[in-house]
Design a protein around this motif. Structure first.
Motif, PDB file in Angstrom:
ATOM      1  N   UNK A   1     -10.707  -3.640  10.284  1.00  0.00           N
ATOM      2  CA  UNK A   1     -11.308  -2.503   9.671  1.00  0.00           C
ATOM      3  C   UNK A   1     -11.116  -2.982   8.056  1.00  0.00           C
ATOM      4  N   UNK A   2     -12.440  -3.261   7.304  1.00  0.00           N
ATOM      5  CA  UNK A   2     -12.273  -3.755   6.017  1.00  0.00           C
ATOM      6  C   UNK A   2     -11.960  -2.889   4.988  1.00  0.00           C
ATOM      7  N   UNK A   3     -12.186  -1.619   5.308  1.00  0.00           N
ATOM      8  CA  UNK A   3     -11.542  -0.439   4.437  1.00  0.00           C
ATOM      9  C   UNK A   3     -10.008  -0.252   4.516  1.00  0.00           C
ATOM     10  N   UNK A   4      -9.554  -0.314   5.673  1.00  0.00           N
ATOM     11  CA  UNK A   4      -8.010  -0.308   5.965  1.00  0.00           C
ATOM     12  C   UNK A   4      -7.392  -1.597   5.418  1.00  0.00           C
ATOM     13  N   UNK A   5      -7.905  -2.674   5.526  1.00  0.00           N
ATOM     14  CA  UNK A   5      -7.357  -3.881   5.114  1.00  0.00           C
ATOM     15  C   UNK A   5      -7.368  -3.857   3.571  1.00  0.00           C
ATOM     16  N   UNK A   6      -8.532  -3.346   3.006  1.00  0.00           N
ATOM     17  CA  UNK A   6      -8.506  -3.180   1.479  1.00  0.00           C
ATOM     18  C   UNK A   6      -7.410  -2.319   1.071  1.00  0.00           C
ATOM     19  N   UNK A   7      -7.589  -1.373   1.580  1.00  0.00           N
ATOM     20  CA  UNK A   7      -6.371   0.090   1.289  1.00  0.00           C
ATOM     21  C   UNK A   7      -5.121  -0.515   1.222  1.00  0.00           C
ATOM     22  N   UNK A   8      -4.760  -1.387   2.274  1.00  0.00           N
ATOM     23  CA  UNK A   8      -3.401  -1.941   2.270  1.00  0.00           C
ATOM     24  C   UNK A   8      -2.941  -3.010   1.286  1.00  0.00           C
ATOM     25  N   UNK A   9      -3.877  -3.875   0.620  1.00  0.00           N
ATOM     26  CA  UNK A   9      -3.881  -4.669  -0.295  1.00  0.00           C
ATOM     27  C   UNK A   9      -3.800  -4.127  -1.832  1.00  0.00           C
ATOM     28  N   UNK A  10      -4.423  -2.989  -1.824  1.00  0.00           N
ATOM     29  CA  UNK A  10      -4.550  -2.220  -3.208  1.00  0.00           C
ATOM     30  C   UNK A  10      -3.387  -1.180  -3.334  1.00  0.00           C
ATOM     31  N   UNK A  11      -2.740  -0.906  -2.138  1.00  0.00           N
ATOM     32  CA  UNK A  11      -1.749   0.300  -2.186  1.00  0.00           C
ATOM     33  C   UNK A  11      -0.776  -0.171  -1.281  1.00  0.00           C
ATOM     34  N   UNK A  12       0.091  -1.264  -1.391  1.00  0.00           N
ATOM     35  CA  UNK A  12       1.069  -1.850  -0.388  1.00  0.00           C
ATOM     36  C   UNK A  12       2.159  -0.859  -0.229  1.00  0.00           C
ATOM     37  N   UNK A  13       2.585  -0.571   1.009  1.00  0.00           N
ATOM     38  CA  UNK A  13       3.597   0.492   1.066  1.00  0.00           C
ATOM     39  C   UNK A  13       5.024  -0.183   0.372  1.00  0.00           C
ATOM     40  N   UNK A  14       5.763   0.826  -0.161  1.00  0.00           N
ATOM     41  CA  UNK A  14       7.063   0.534  -0.799  1.00  0.00           C
ATOM     42  C   UNK A  14       7.939  -0.349   0.308  1.00  0.00           C
ATOM     43  N   UNK A  15       8.582  -1.206  -0.315  1.00  0.00           N
ATOM     44  CA  UNK A  15       9.650  -1.892   0.523  1.00  0.00           C
ATOM     45  C   UNK A  15       9.063  -2.962   1.532  1.00  0.00           C
ATOM     46  N   UNK A  16       7.534  -3.332   1.457  1.00  0.00           N
ATOM     47  CA  UNK A  16       6.772  -4.263   2.450  1.00  0.00           C
ATOM     48  C   UNK A  16       6.123  -5.392   1.623  1.00  0.00           C
ATOM     49  N   UNK A  17       6.656  -6.614   1.732  1.00  0.00           N
ATOM     50  CA  UNK A  17       5.886  -7.676   1.006  1.00  0.00           C
ATOM     51  C   UNK A  17       5.075  -8.178   2.381  1.00  0.00           C
ATOM     52  N   UNK A  18       4.033  -8.222   1.566  1.00  0.00           N
ATOM     53  CA  UNK A  18       2.742  -8.843   2.520  1.00  0.00           C
ATOM     54  C   UNK A  18       2.455 -10.394   2.158  1.00  0.00           C
TER      55      UNK A  18
END
Length: 173
Positions: free
Chosen positions: A116-133
């Motif tokens: 899902x491109x929307x969810x993937x983009x959201x993840x990289x634009x709003x990375x969760x706290x304490x999560x290195x990606x």
């Protein structure tokens, strides 16, 4: 922070595995998602032995360009499920610890519409706290390049495959 290993050269997954081993050796939990890969690989067995949570798979042993529409649909379902499961695991683990989330071949999955491109983009634009990606793959989308804190391009100058030497167990897989 976000790491991006991309390019035509060998070493993207290898770099992500190296960082995963480093994290595990320092007590940092690792969630490792492999998109579009299903072959039994030695590195997956070792990551699991070291305590990483590994999510992977596709509906068949074919490349996406060889898949039927039904196989693509099934592979997309597996990829989306693994992505979402990884986020759930990270959500729980990151309450107590820093977590390393590796999305291996996310660029290919993105380009082949297997995530899902929307969810993937959201993840990289709003990375969760304490999560290195960590993101890997060829031809990354612009948003990955723009949002990554570390960007490493692997450039092939020479590879044995060009001379007809096939992938070797323990070296390429």
């Amino acid at each position: 922070m976000i790491h991006l290993y991309h390019g035509e050269g060998k070493g993207k997954t290898t770099a992500a595995i190296g960082l995963s081993v480093r994290a595990l050796g320092n007590g940092i939990p690792v969630v490792f998602v492999q998109f579009l890969k299903s072959r039994n690989a030695g590195e997956v067995k070792m990551l699991e032995k070291l305590g990483a949570k590994v999510l992977r798979g596709k509906s068949c042993g074919k490349f996406t360009f060889q898949m039927s529409d039904e196989e693509k649909k099934s592979t997309r379902k597996i990829s989306v499920s693994n992505f979402n499961r990884a986020l759930e695991i990270c959500s729980v683990l990151s309450k107590k610890n820093q977590v390393l989330l590796v999305l291996d071949e996310i660029c290919a999955a993105w380009n082949c519409n297997m995530v899902d491109k929307v969810e993937s983009e959201y993840l990289v634009t709003n990375p969760p706290e304490n999560v290195e990606i960590v993101l890997t793959g060829r031809n990354p989308p612009e948003v990955f390049l723009r949002k990554a804190d570390y960007v490493t391009e692997m450039k092939k100058e020479k590879h044995p495959y060009d001379s007809g030497i096939l992938a070797r167990k323990g070296i390429e897989f």
